[in-house]
Motif scaffolding. Structure first.
Motif, PDB file in Angstrom:
ATOM      1  N   THR A  27     -14.532   3.080  -2.138  1.00 60.15           N
ATOM      2  CA  THR A  27     -14.002   4.404  -1.801  1.00 60.15           C
ATOM      3  C   THR A  27     -14.806   4.434  -0.043  1.00 60.15           C
TER       4      THR A  27
ATOM      5  N   LYS B 115     -17.160   0.889  -7.250  1.00 60.97           N
ATOM      6  CA  LYS B 115     -16.137   1.805  -6.995  1.00 60.97           C
ATOM      7  C   LYS B 115     -16.431   2.663  -5.882  1.00 60.97           C
TER       8      LYS B 115
ATOM      9  N   PRO C 233       1.476  -2.152  -8.222  1.00 57.46           N
ATOM     10  CA  PRO C 233       0.732  -2.370  -9.175  1.00 57.46           C
ATOM     11  C   PRO C 233      -0.493  -3.461  -8.725  1.00 57.46           C
TER      12      PRO C 233
ATOM     13  N   HIS D 253      -1.367  -4.060  -5.729  1.00 54.80           N
ATOM     14  CA  HIS D 253      -2.173  -3.637  -4.717  1.00 54.80           C
ATOM     15  C   HIS D 253      -3.364  -2.953  -5.391  1.00 54.80           C
ATOM     16  N   HIS D 254      -2.943  -2.197  -6.268  1.00 55.18           N
ATOM     17  CA  HIS D 254      -4.183  -1.632  -7.064  1.00 55.18           C
ATOM     18  C   HIS D 254      -5.256  -2.609  -7.666  1.00 55.18           C
TER      19      HIS D 254
ATOM     20  N   HIS E 120      -8.316  -0.723   3.684  1.00 56.30           N
ATOM     21  CA  HIS E 120      -6.780  -0.520   3.276  1.00 56.30           C
ATOM     22  C   HIS E 120      -6.078  -0.653   4.600  1.00 56.30           C
TER      23      HIS E 120
ATOM     24  N   ALA F 110       0.734  -1.172   0.026  1.00 58.12           N
ATOM     25  CA  ALA F 110       0.033  -0.075   0.008  1.00 58.12           C
ATOM     26  C   ALA F 110       1.010   1.311  -0.088  1.00 58.12           C
TER      27      ALA F 110
ATOM     28  N   GLN G  23      -9.058  -3.065  -7.436  1.00 61.63           N
ATOM     29  CA  GLN G  23      -9.928  -3.192  -8.744  1.00 61.63           C
ATOM     30  C   GLN G  23     -10.675  -4.402  -9.089  1.00 61.63           C
TER      31      GLN G  23
ATOM     32  N   ASP H 298       2.711   1.746  -3.272  1.00 65.24           N
ATOM     33  CA  ASP H 298       1.911   1.881  -4.218  1.00 65.24           C
ATOM     34  C   ASP H 298       2.227   0.883  -5.456  1.00 65.24           C
TER      35      ASP H 298
END
Length: 228
Positions: A181, A177, A141, A143-144, A188, A136, A148, A139
């Motif tokens: 959020t 999404k 990829p 993790h993203h 997280h 996290a 997603q 950053d």
């Protein structure tokens, strides 16, 4: 509405092809999995920061050079182990969803269980939590891709609710999404740890927040309803 839930990860794959997470973890040789087994064991025992390629080679009974044939850098090992853990988490998400028959109740159950597992990592599996934190903070990829994949699975789940079946895919994607959020402070790893240091009644706070998110989904559904 009572629904039958197929595997959410399979539903995501059918709609979008192999995910980045699957690609990140894809192995082309049985040695990959064997080395990752060793790396995962060491990561859990002593932590990813203290684990060197030499440690993995020694535990596996191979030379440093042979390990580097498959994983040329420590970062590549870190990312692959994270991808493996994240995919297992998505499999658990599917199991959590399948334990309930109402679509939005499934979503509430999945969100609750994801938060509980994130909190358990902080307390019971600090070395595993440390890798999630690194992913996290740096950053990665993968993790993203994990978040997603969560959103894509949530869209598939929400779309099974009777009140939302009229919505187009782009609206479901937008709503999913929004769920991610809205729930970020509970999903997280960095924010989960911060909340654990300040919350007095984590379960009550979580339940109230999930209730708010589900109510917002219903309101969004009404806003997206076609006019007649």
């Amino acid at each position: 509405m009572i629904v039958k839930v197929s595997n959410l990860r399979n539903a995501v794959a059918a709609g979008a092809g192999m995910s980045f997470l699957d690609t990140a973890y894809e192995t082309n040789h049985e040695m990959d999995d064997a080395l990752l087994d060793v790396a995962e064991k060491l990561f859990r025992h002593i932590g990813h920061q203290k684990t060197a390629i030499e440690d993995i080679a020694a535990e596996f009974g191979r030379s440093h050079a042979s390990v580097c044939r498959f994983f040329p850098t420590r970062s590549s090992i870190n990312h692959r182990v994270y991808a493996r853990w994240a995919l297992k988490e998505l499999d658990l998400r599917d199991q959590d969803a399948g334990s309930i028959t109402l679509a939005l109740a499934m979503l509430a159950n999945v969100l609750t269980r994801l938060n509980h597992r994130a909190r358990a990592r902080v307390v019971c599996h600090p070395n595993e939590h440390s890798l999630w934190m690194a992913a996290a903070r740096e950053d990665w990829p993968v993790h993203h891709a994990y978040f997603q994949s969560l959103a894509t699975g949530f869209a598939a789940l929400v779309g099974r609710d009777a009140d939302m079946q009229h919505l187009p895919d782009h609206a479901l994607t937008k709503m999913a999404k929004g769920v991610v959020t809205a729930m970020l402070a509970y999903l997280h790893p960095v924010l989960v740890e911060q909340r654990m240091n300040s919350e007095k009644d984590a379960d009550a706070d979580l339940a109230a927040h999930i209730g708010f998110v589900l109510k917002a989904l219903n309101l969004s559904c009404l806003a997206e309803a076609p006019t007649r």
